[in-house]
Design an enzyme around this catalytic site. Structure first.
Site, PDB file in Angstrom:
ATOM      1  N   CYS A   1      40.073  94.224 -31.608  1.00 46.50           N
ATOM      2  CA  CYS A   1      41.110  93.346 -32.817  1.00 46.50           C
ATOM      3  C   CYS A   1      40.327  93.413 -34.248  1.00 46.50           C
ATOM      4  CB  CYS A   1      40.851  91.425 -32.084  1.00 46.50           C
ATOM      5  SG  CYS A   1      41.828  91.243 -33.670  1.00 46.50           S
TER       6      CYS A   1
ATOM      7  N   CYS B   1      44.167  94.784 -34.756  1.00 46.12           N
ATOM      8  CA  CYS B   1      44.757  93.518 -35.717  1.00 46.12           C
ATOM      9  C   CYS B   1      44.129  93.839 -37.262  1.00 46.12           C
ATOM     10  CB  CYS B   1      44.305  92.498 -35.290  1.00 46.12           C
ATOM     11  SG  CYS B   1      44.199  92.015 -33.327  1.00 46.12           S
TER      12      CYS B   1
ATOM     13  N   LYS C   1      44.474  97.243 -38.460  1.00 45.85           N
ATOM     14  CA  LYS C   1      46.646  97.717 -38.535  1.00 45.85           C
ATOM     15  C   LYS C   1      46.624  96.287 -39.850  1.00 45.85           C
ATOM     16  CE  LYS C   1      48.313  95.144 -36.911  1.00 45.85           C
ATOM     17  NZ  LYS C   1      49.281  94.924 -35.297  1.00 45.85           N
TER      18      LYS C   1
ATOM     19  N   TYR D   1      55.247  97.543 -29.927  1.00 44.20           N
ATOM     20  CA  TYR D   1      54.954  97.218 -31.159  1.00 44.20           C
ATOM     21  C   TYR D   1      53.942  97.953 -32.255  1.00 44.20           C
ATOM     22  CZ  TYR D   1      50.188  94.889 -29.599  1.00 44.20           C
ATOM     23  OH  TYR D   1      49.260  94.863 -28.710  1.00 44.20           O
TER      24      TYR D   1
ATOM     25  N   GLU E   1      54.562  99.248 -35.519  1.00 47.08           N
ATOM     26  CA  GLU E   1      53.743  99.140 -37.112  1.00 47.08           C
ATOM     27  C   GLU E   1      53.233 101.129 -37.385  1.00 47.08           C
ATOM     28  OE1 GLU E   1      52.697  94.539 -35.771  1.00 47.08           O
ATOM     29  OE2 GLU E   1      51.149  96.707 -34.555  1.00 47.08           O
TER      30      GLU E   1
ATOM     31  N   HIS F   1      63.202  74.932 -51.603  1.00 50.15           N
ATOM     32  CA  HIS F   1      63.940  75.340 -51.713  1.00 50.15           C
ATOM     33  C   HIS F   1      63.579  76.040 -53.403  1.00 50.15           C
ATOM     34  CE1 HIS F   1      67.911  76.868 -53.414  1.00 50.15           C
ATOM     35  NE2 HIS F   1      68.027  76.334 -54.677  1.00 50.15           N
TER      36      HIS F   1
ATOM     37  N   GLU G   1      63.639  77.626 -45.928  1.00 53.05           N
ATOM     38  CA  GLU G   1      64.405  76.816 -45.570  1.00 53.05           C
ATOM     39  C   GLU G   1      65.539  76.960 -44.462  1.00 53.05           C
ATOM     40  OE1 GLU G   1      66.956  75.483 -48.643  1.00 53.05           O
ATOM     41  OE2 GLU G   1      65.943  77.667 -49.510  1.00 53.05           O
TER      42      GLU G   1
END
Length: 496
Positions: free
Chosen positions: A70, A75, A78, A210, A214, A469, A474
């Site tokens: 990682c 991770c 990346k 993935y 990616e 908002h 939301e």
């Protein structure tokens, strides 16, 4: 501090016989899971040793580095490249927001590569300090089992050291695999892709997971011509089909050439570059061919067989709910067990191990409602059940609430790229079973949604929450009308 051990399912106090062990715990592998388990065990008062291969950005059987996949070649680097690639689209979008940007904007790959490498070196040092500060003894070298309570560490100079331990934890992770096709040696894996000396102009990516998606996004964002080949109709098998379709549309709209239901049969090195031949007879010429075709547990050199540790057909170590192998003194966590192969899951398993073995608190890892993300551009994030999984598992009806809209930012920039959001709800209990999103900031939003699902939140509670908002988030608390109601009896299966 007195140490408590879990022995045969019961917490027991240490006895005099334990004194002859060099360590209470010896960990093989100093990736995310191994470091977490080591530190937390030491915090409970255990005497802990850990070994890891010497540092290098590209792994092999004899090089690795503290921090593991990682931090060094997964991770973290990346995500740094994803950030770098995202600026390409952001610069395009900036024009309609009043920024006078030159038509040609140069990208310096080597500068980003240098900064990425600096960062992983920094993190490697931080992980070493974390171990040191916790009182964990770090050994640089390759570890393997010699017996149920003995580990052998081969140092860089070939010297072999042997240590005994009351408990041994294996946390060696996994490694990228190449497909068994002619010319596979001319391709690269994600390890090399993160450290290429030159940015390729043309790339072929094989894989639909993935990692493939990616890297396709990263390279395309940097201006590289990308061909993405995958075996299914849509990429990202296992994710919600509606989200998979959204990711595919976004990849295409940003210029990635998709080749669904396509595999590679051969890779050939030529004067013009690397030629990738598909199973449809198509020839794709590239400067690099990335194999993102899966990872395998890193167990081959651990000498598991001599000790009798059981593995499955893919080489993953078999463990029980407490991460204990069939040998009571030997445990395993993380990708080497091939359960849920995510860094935060390895951290959770490491925490549970320390609590169980040294904290006097037997703890099983909880794999329900684990949030995860695909850092495509824009990203996909999800938690809980997909629509397909919910229908498959349902005894009653499932309610689906979805929203497909143009993000506010895109209304000015002119980018034609819609965000998609979805909630999957059990009709009888009103409990939210799953949430998915494909769009900007999806991962950041989904982390919060994950807490709600962990608390068994209902759709009524989502509806009663006041939204922020204006924001995309939301939308998750304003989807009042169901998009469809599906009977669990239908049990549809996807072929996508």
């Amino acid at each position: 501090m007195a140490r408590k051990m879990l022995i045969d399912g019961e917490v027991s106090q240490p006895n005099e016989e334990e004194a002859h062990y060099d360590f209470d715990l010896f960990v093989i592998g100093a990736g995310s899971g191994g470091v977490r388990a080591s530190r937390f065990s030491a915090n409970y008062g255990a005497k802990v040793g850990i070994c890891e291969l010497p540092f290098h950005p590209v792994s092999s059987e004899v090089i690795g580095g503290v921090g593991g996949t990682c931090v060094i070649r997964g991770c973290v680097p990346k995500k740094i490249l994803v950030y770098g690639a995202t600026f390409g689209g952001e610069i395009e979008d900036a024009r309609n927001y009043g920024w006078e940007v030159n038509e040609k904007v140069d990208f310096n790959w080597k500068k980003l590569l240098h900064k990425k490498t600096e960062e992983i070196h920094r993190l490697n040092g931080i992980y070493k300090r974390l171990l040191s500060n916790a009182g964990v003894k770090l050994f640089e070298g390759e570890g393997k089992l010699v017996g149920p309570n003995e580990v052998e560490v081969t140092q860089l100079d070939g010297t072999k050291l042997s240590y005994s331990a009351k408990h041994i934890l294996i946390a060696t992770g996994g490694r990228a695999q190449r497909p068994p096709i002619p010319g596979q040696e001319f391709g690269i894996t994600s390890d090399e892709a993160l450290s290429l000396e030159e940015l390729p102009k043309r790339v072929v990516v094989l894989g639909g997971g993935y990692i493939a998606v990616e890297f396709a996004s990263i390279w395309r964002g940097m201006g590289v011509a990308v061909d993405l080949c995958f075996r299914r109709e849509l990429p990202l098998r296992g994710f919600d089909d509606e989200m998979r379709a959204a990711v595919a549309r976004n990849l295409e709209s940003r210029g990635v050439n998709l080749h669904p239901r396509t595999n590679l049969t051969e890779v050939i090195k030529t004067e013009d570059g690397i030629k990738a031949i598909t199973d449809h007879g198509e020839e794709l010429i590239a400067d690099a061919v990335l194999f993102a075709t899966g990872r395998a547990p890193n167990t081959k050199r651990l000498n598991l067989g001599s000790v009798g540790v059981e593995i499955d057909k893919v080489g993953a170590i078999k463990v029980d709910e407490f991460s204990q192998t069939n040998i009571p003194s030997i445990w395993a966590i993380g990708d080497v067990t091939n359960r849920v192969n995510l860094t935060p899951v390895a951290l959770m398993e490491g925490t549970c191990f320390a609590k169980t073995v040294f904290g006097g608190e037997p703890t099983k890892a909880d794999y329900r409602d684990i949030p995860c993300a695909v850092f495509s551009i824009p990203p996909l994030a999800t938690v809980g059940l997909t629509e397909e999984e919910a229908i498959e598992q349902a005894e009653g009806d499932i309610l689906v609430f979805s929203s497909n809209f143009n993000p506010m930012k895109n209304t000015i920039s002119g980018r034609q790229e819609k965000s998609v959001m979805k909630l999957v709800v059990d009709a009888e209990s009103d409990r939210v079973l799953g949430a998915s999103m494909c769009g900007p900031d999806a991962a950041e939003i989904m982390q919060g949604i994950g807490i709600a699902l962990k608390c068994n939140a209902t759709k009524k509670q989502f509806d009663s929450t006041v939204g922020i908002h204006p924001s995309a988030a939301e939308e998750f608390v304003t989807m009042r009308s169901e998009s469809r109601r599906v009977s669990g009896a239908k049990k549809p299966k996807t072929n996508l």
